[in-house]
Structures are given as C-alpha cells and as structure tokens.
Scaffold this motif. Structure first.
Motif, PDB file in Angstrom:
ATOM      1  N   GLN A 393      32.714 -76.938 -17.989  1.00  0.00           N
ATOM      2  CA  GLN A 393      33.859 -77.732 -18.138  1.00  0.00           C
ATOM      3  C   GLN A 393      33.714 -79.251 -18.867  1.00  0.00           C
ATOM      4  O   GLN A 393      34.413 -79.725 -19.588  1.00  0.00           O
ATOM      5  CB  GLN A 393      34.453 -77.920 -16.729  1.00  0.00           C
ATOM      6  CG  GLN A 393      35.331 -76.851 -16.105  1.00  0.00           C
ATOM      7  CD  GLN A 393      34.423 -75.545 -15.862  1.00  0.00           C
ATOM      8  OE1 GLN A 393      33.206 -75.859 -15.810  1.00  0.00           O
ATOM      9  NE2 GLN A 393      35.003 -74.432 -15.507  1.00  0.00           N
ATOM     10  N   SER A 401      41.134 -75.950 -21.620  1.00  0.00           N
ATOM     11  CA  SER A 401      41.657 -76.115 -20.094  1.00  0.00           C
ATOM     12  C   SER A 401      40.638 -75.626 -19.437  1.00  0.00           C
ATOM     13  O   SER A 401      39.934 -74.495 -19.924  1.00  0.00           O
ATOM     14  CB  SER A 401      42.955 -75.390 -20.184  1.00  0.00           C
ATOM     15  OG  SER A 401      42.701 -74.170 -19.984  1.00  0.00           O
ATOM     16  N   ASN A 402      40.487 -75.945 -17.972  1.00  0.00           N
ATOM     17  CA  ASN A 402      39.470 -75.414 -17.095  1.00  0.00           C
ATOM     18  C   ASN A 402      39.885 -73.879 -17.026  1.00  0.00           C
ATOM     19  O   ASN A 402      38.759 -73.142 -16.933  1.00  0.00           O
ATOM     20  CB  ASN A 402      39.684 -76.044 -15.862  1.00  0.00           C
ATOM     21  CG  ASN A 402      38.971 -77.299 -15.992  1.00  0.00           C
ATOM     22  OD1 ASN A 402      38.385 -77.837 -16.998  1.00  0.00           O
ATOM     23  ND2 ASN A 402      39.512 -78.331 -15.021  1.00  0.00           N
ATOM     24  N   GLU A 403      41.170 -73.442 -17.194  1.00  0.00           N
ATOM     25  CA  GLU A 403      41.372 -72.225 -16.754  1.00  0.00           C
ATOM     26  C   GLU A 403      40.864 -71.351 -17.922  1.00  0.00           C
ATOM     27  O   GLU A 403      40.318 -70.098 -17.729  1.00  0.00           O
ATOM     28  CB  GLU A 403      42.844 -71.966 -16.632  1.00  0.00           C
ATOM     29  CG  GLU A 403      43.270 -70.481 -16.137  1.00  0.00           C
ATOM     30  CD  GLU A 403      44.816 -70.424 -16.308  1.00  0.00           C
ATOM     31  OE1 GLU A 403      45.177 -69.084 -16.083  1.00  0.00           O
ATOM     32  OE2 GLU A 403      45.641 -71.222 -16.295  1.00  0.00           O
ATOM     33  N   ASP A 404      41.078 -71.753 -19.093  1.00  0.00           N
ATOM     34  CA  ASP A 404      40.429 -70.889 -20.257  1.00  0.00           C
ATOM     35  C   ASP A 404      38.991 -71.164 -20.261  1.00  0.00           C
ATOM     36  O   ASP A 404      38.456 -69.916 -20.687  1.00  0.00           O
ATOM     37  CB  ASP A 404      41.080 -71.312 -21.417  1.00  0.00           C
ATOM     38  CG  ASP A 404      42.670 -71.179 -21.872  1.00  0.00           C
ATOM     39  OD1 ASP A 404      43.097 -70.285 -21.202  1.00  0.00           O
ATOM     40  OD2 ASP A 404      43.358 -71.856 -22.742  1.00  0.00           O
ATOM     41  N   GLU A 406      37.204 -70.892 -18.071  1.00  0.00           N
ATOM     42  CA  GLU A 406      36.533 -70.057 -16.863  1.00  0.00           C
ATOM     43  C   GLU A 406      36.723 -68.804 -17.189  1.00  0.00           C
ATOM     44  O   GLU A 406      35.860 -67.791 -17.114  1.00  0.00           O
ATOM     45  CB  GLU A 406      37.384 -70.105 -15.429  1.00  0.00           C
ATOM     46  CG  GLU A 406      36.806 -69.416 -14.170  1.00  0.00           C
ATOM     47  CD  GLU A 406      35.179 -70.029 -13.913  1.00  0.00           C
ATOM     48  OE1 GLU A 406      34.331 -69.454 -13.491  1.00  0.00           O
ATOM     49  OE2 GLU A 406      34.806 -71.264 -14.276  1.00  0.00           O
TER      50      GLU A 406
END
Length: 671
Positions: A393, A401-404, A406
C-alpha cells in the motif's frame, strides 16, 4: 629502482606541483610525458611484442599510483581544469591498453578512471565534463568491444573480447552500486540506459550456425570435397558457436544487472536513502519502461535465483560502511530486497494491466520452473511479510486503491501456489520416468554396507577373535541360511540428480537398525542359553554374580539403561589392568570385573555374554557379507502386485539380505 621507475617518479612530483599551483599548462606537459612512457611500456610488453623491456609486472603499478596521486592533488587544486586533465589522460591510458591488447594496462587504468568518476559523483564541486567523459568513453568502448564479435577471426580474438567485456562490466557494476548508497542515482540511471542501448544480436550468429551446417553437409556429399575444406568450415562453425554463446552471455548479464540495479535503488528508496522525488523520476524513466510485462519480470527474477550473484554482499558492505567497528548482518539479497522488488513490480503491473478483474488469473504469468518446487515457500512468506508491513500500500497507493492492491496481491499469491503445484507434479512425472543411475546405487550400497558393519559390534568381536570364516569354507553340517534384515523405503528423488536441491543419501539411522537385526539373527542362529534378569535388578551386579567371569571373553550390553548401570558399577573401569588383550581394539566402553564391555543396540536382549568356547560364523564373501539390492518402486510393484501404495513409483525399496551359517558353542543371552 629502474630508470623507468625513476622517470615516472620524477614526473609525478612535477605533476603534483603543477596541480597544487593550479598550472594546467605545466600539468598537461607532465601528463603528456607519462603518456609517452605508458605507450612505450604497453607496446614493448604487449602479448604481440614481448621484448627485452623489463618484465616486472609491478611497473603498471607505477602508472596507477601516478594517476591516483595526481588526481588526489587535483581535487584540491585552485584550477578545476586540472581535474579534467588528469581524468582525460587516465582514459587515454585505458584506450592505450585496449588498443595494444595489454590486459594489465587496460584493467588497472580502467579501475583508476572509474575511481575518479565515482569521486566526482560525491564531490561538492561536481565537474560535469568528468562525468560526461566517462559516460561517453564507456559507451564507446562497450560498443567497440561488442561490435568486435562480428569481426573476430580466431578463438584468441574472442578471449580478448570476453576479457574486455568482463573488465568493463565489473566497473559499471560499481557505478550501479555505489552512488545510490549516498542517495545519488543519476550515474546509475545513465549506466543502465547505456547498457540497454547496446546492440547484441545472438540470433545473427545462430543463423550463421545453420548456414555452416548446411554447407558442411552439402560439401561432404560432393565427390571433389577435401578434408581440409571441410575442416575449415567446421572451424568457422565452431567460432560462430562461440560467438553465439558470448552474445547470449553478454545479453543475459546486462539484463540481470539492469534488474538488480533497479531492485537495489528501490531497496535504498524503501530504506529512506533515495528520496521520493529522485526515485519517482527513476521509476518513470527506467522501471516502468523496462518492466511492464509480468511474465518477463518473473523470468528475470527466476534467472537471478539460479546462483548466488555479485549483488549478494552489496547491502552487507553498505551496512558495514555505515557502522564501522560494529557487528552487522544482512540476509540474502536475492531472497530479500531483490524479491521485494520483484513482488512490488508484479503487483504494479497486474494493477496497470487490469489482470485483477477475474477471481483467478486467466493467464498465469509465472513460468513453470522446477525451482518453484523448493523456493515458492520463500516467495509466499515474503508476500505475507510485505502485506503485514503495508509495504504494498505504501509503495503503490496512490494511484491505486488499497482494495485493488490487496486483490492483486492475492492474485500473485495464488499464481505462485498454482505454479508450485504444477512444478511439483511435473517433477514427479520426471521422477517416474527417470532411471536411477547405477553409480548412485553403488554409492548407496557401499555406504550402507560400511556403516552397517561398523555398527555390527558382535561381528567385530568375532572377527577380532578369528571366528569369522568364508561361506565356501563352511564344514559339512553347517547350513547357510539367508535373513532379510530390512526393507527400508527411500524417496526416489534422493537417488536422482536435482539441479535445485542438494540431496544426501543418509544411511546412518537405517544402518544402525540393520546392525541390530543382524545381531538378533546371530542370537537366533546360535544355540543360546537364556538368563532372565529379575525385575529391578542391576545388570552389572547380575553379570558379576550370576555369570562365570573366568570363562567370559566379553559382555555385549545394550546402550540404554544397561550401559549406565555398567558404567556406574564399582566393578567397572575404563582401562584393563592386564594391558593389551585380544579385544582391546573393540572394547571401547571399558571393563567390568576385568572383562571387556562393548555397548550397542541389542533389540530384545539386555546383554550377551561371549564365552571362550570356540565358535565360528561363516558369512564372508568376495563382495562383502551383505547383499543390498536397490529396487525401483515400479519393479517392486511388479514383484509384489498386492501393493496398494499409489505413489510406489516415487519410492525406492532397499532390500538388505544376510547369509551365514554357524558352528561351535552357544552364547548366553540376558533377557
């Protein structure tokens, strides 16, 4: 000191004086004199023209000392032109060595010139002309060296080209490594760009090989062809093959250095040494341009893992320089900061290419390599380590984005797991089809036989007493019987060469058990007298009180509690009071009431008493007493079709058979 050395020393003092005064004109005059001496030295001592000139190899040290010392004086000269002059003449010396094919002159003065360049990169008064001169000369000499591959006519020409490339490559590695340690990455970026621009075309030499092969076949079919003409073509083909190998080697080394250099600068950025601004610019110009395909990134990293490379000590040396006199440590570079760079770039590219839309990667970018069988665990551990520290991150957000991020990390993890499974399956198929080399079988048999006989203490006692005979000398009435002492199973992979795992056929544990089984087979074969040991009784006291010590030659005692009882007994001593005895060489434990004691694993018995009555074991054969057969799982299954082991083909069964017969008096066994 020779006249030659005196001359260099004379010009050194005059050059230092000129530099200290800031007189560029006087300095250049002295440098020209030394250049003439260097040209004379190089010409007279070059491989093509060895003469009566002094052959002392330390003479080149006079030149390197000259240029280093004059450079030191120029760094404090009031005239900045002086530093440019000494650097220019050092490079002239490099080209003198290169043109005359004088390896010492070329390599030593190249090192001097790069030292001067690196000094400038860290100087408060950077002289751009020095930097530009080095970079321009490196580009020129690299291109000329590589270009000479096409024109090389002999193996000696290729040896010279390889030497020159090696020396150049060693020095540019220093430029890639050293300035970033001080947060300066422009020189490294310049070198990495220079290396990427070199034109290496291995496929051209490959095409030559095909053409030569066609010509040789065509010429050989002609009636008027001669052996001489065919040999000429074969020599040309061999030369082209060497050119092809060198071109491939040079290309691969450049690719690896570019990858390692980018990983090194990324590591120093994560360590806080290279600033965000400088790193972002480097990443934009080099990393994002070079590494945009996940498959290529994975191939390059796997190429690094093939050996411990020159980069392994970079970080350790940096830490030592930063903490003089202190104990410092640094883990593996390949599986540390180089692996981190690989993972960060793989996640970045997966994000940029949009390969995170599906639940699983449609096309796994990780190559199928056997090395993943044994290395994937390291990769997965590093992914979890970076994930736990939020490195992904911090490095990639923004713009992602953090979601992508991860999701991309998960994909990479799954991709490696998938390849590990496939690599293991491929390796198992290879194992199934691979014949065990006869040399490995022989090595195993010899090792197991030697270790078993070494642990077979009862037989060693009989051998010392002369009670071992040959099977073919056994008298009538002695029946030779066979005993299977064990059928241990080994993974087949330990018998097959594995390029990534160093295998060791450990036979120590199995040999000890087989020796125990062999001892039991003797006990079973002889007419034995059994003495039960009462509960809670001390074995030492029992042997002394219940056994006729005057008739006992030795006690063989189990290595467990029984041995401790023997050693703790008041009747025990480590030395014999009667000096050397027939069993002194095998009585390693000591003596109980004057009787030799040997300890070993006995299995069911607690002790064996050997008396003086003559007895013989007939087991000796020309190939040794043990018959050891190494049987592949497939063959074992054919012999024993009832086996339900589905992976029997991945195992090897070792059958140990022992044939012997006995005669003479019995033995006493304490149970």
């Amino acid at each position: 000191m020779s006249d030659f050395q005196n001359a260099v020393e004379y010009y050194l003092e005059k050059s230092k004086s000129a530099a200290n005064r800031g007189s560029a004109k006087d300095l250049e005059e002295q440098l020209d004199h030394v250049e003439s001496l260097l040209e004379h030295y190089s010409e007279k001592t070059s491989p093509e023209n060895i003469s009566d000139f002094p052959q002392d190899t330390s003479l080149i040290g006079e030149f390197t000392n000259f240029y280093r010392s004059v450079h030191d004086s120029c760094t404090t000269s009031p005239n900045p032109e002086c530093i440019v002059l000494v650097h220019r003449h050092a490079w002239r010396g490099v080209f003198t060595g290169w043109n005359s094919n004088h390896k010492n002159v070329f390599s030593d003065l190249l090192s001097v010139a790069i030292d001067q360049y690196l000094h400038q990169t860290l100087s408060d008064r950077v002289n751009e002309s020095v930097l530009e001169k080095t970079e321009s000369n490196l580009r020129s000499i690299f291109q000329s060296t590589i270009g000479a591959l096409d024109d090389a006519e002999t193996p000696t020409d290729l040896q010279n080209i390889e030497f020159q490339f090696d020396e150049l490559f060693t020095q540019v590695r220093r430029i890639v490594r050293d300035p970033p340690k001080n947060g300066i990455i422009e020189p490294s970026e310049t070198i990495l760009d220079l290396l990427s621009s070199l034109l290496l075309r291995p496929e051209g030499f490959e095409a030559d090989l095909v053409n030569y092969n066609i010509d040789i076949r065509s010429r050989a079919s002609q009636d008027d062809s001669t052996e001489t003409s065919l040999n000429e073509l074969r020599d040309k083909m061999a030369l082209s093959a060497r050119k092809h190998r060198l071109a491939l080697q040079f290309s691969q080394r450049i690719e690896v250095l570019r990858f390692v250099g980018s990983a090194w600068i990324t590591h120093l950025h994560l360590e806080g040494i290279v600033s965000d601004e400088r790193y972002d610019e480097f990443a934009e110009n080099v990393i994002h341009e070079d590494y945009s395909n996940p498959s290529n990134i994975a191939e390059l990293f796997l190429q690094l893992t093939g050996s411990e490379g020159y980069w392994e000590m970079w970080d350790l040396h940096r830490r030592m320089d930063d903490s003089p006199g202190q104990i410092v440590s640094s883990g593996s570079a390949t599986w540390g900061w180089a692996l981190e760079f690989y993972l960060l770039q793989m996640v970045r590219v997966l994000l940029e290419t949009g390969d995170i839309e599906s639940d699983l990667l449609d096309e796994n970018p990780i190559p199928v390599e056997d090395i993943l069988r044994v290395r994937t665990s390291r990769i997965l551990e590093k992914i979890e380590q970076l994930r736990g520290k939020d490195i992904f991150q911090e490095f990639l957000s923004p713009p992602f984005s953090n979601e992508d991020i991860e999701m991309a990390v998960d994909h990479l993890y799954e991709a490696h797991e998938q390849r590990e499974t496939e690599a293991e399956a491929n390796w198992e198929e290879t194992l199934r089809d691979t014949e065990i080399p006869e040399s490995r079988k022989t090595q195993f048999r010899e090792s197991l036989s030697t270790e078993t006989l070494s642990s077979f203490e009862l037989r060693k006692v009989f051998d010392s007493l002369g009670w071992i005979g040959r099977q073919d000398e056994a008298p009538d009435g002695v029946v030779i019987e066979s005993y299977v002492l064990g059928r241990p199973s080994y993974p087949k992979r330990v018998f097959v060469d594995d390029p990534y795992v160093s295998q060791h056929l450990n036979t120590s544990q199995i040999s000890s058990q087989i020796a125990t089984n062999a001892t039991q087979s003797w006990v079973d074969a002889f007419v034995s007298t059994e003495l039960p040991l009462p509960n809670q009784s001390n074995i030492a006291e029992f042997l002394v009180e219940q056994v006729d010590t005057s008739n006992a030659l030795c006690y063989i005692v189990d290595i467990g509690d029984e041995r401790r009882d023997i050693v703790d007994s008041e009747h025990f001593s480590y030395r014999s009071e009667q000096g050397e005895e027939p069993l002194s060489d095998v009585a390693k434990t000591g003596y109980l009431a004057g009787t030799p004691v040997i300890t070993t694993r006995l299995g069911e018995a607690k002790a064996i008493v050997i008396d003086e009555s003559t007895k013989t074991v007939y087991d000796r054969l020309d190939g040794g007493p043990l018959s050891i057969e190494v049987i592949s799982g497939e063959e074992w299954q054919q012999r024993h079709p009832v086996s339900e082991d589905s992976d029997i083909e991945l195992n090897v069964i070792v059958e140990v058979e022992y044939s012997f017969g006995v005669s003479g008096g019995g033995i006493t066994v304490v149970q």
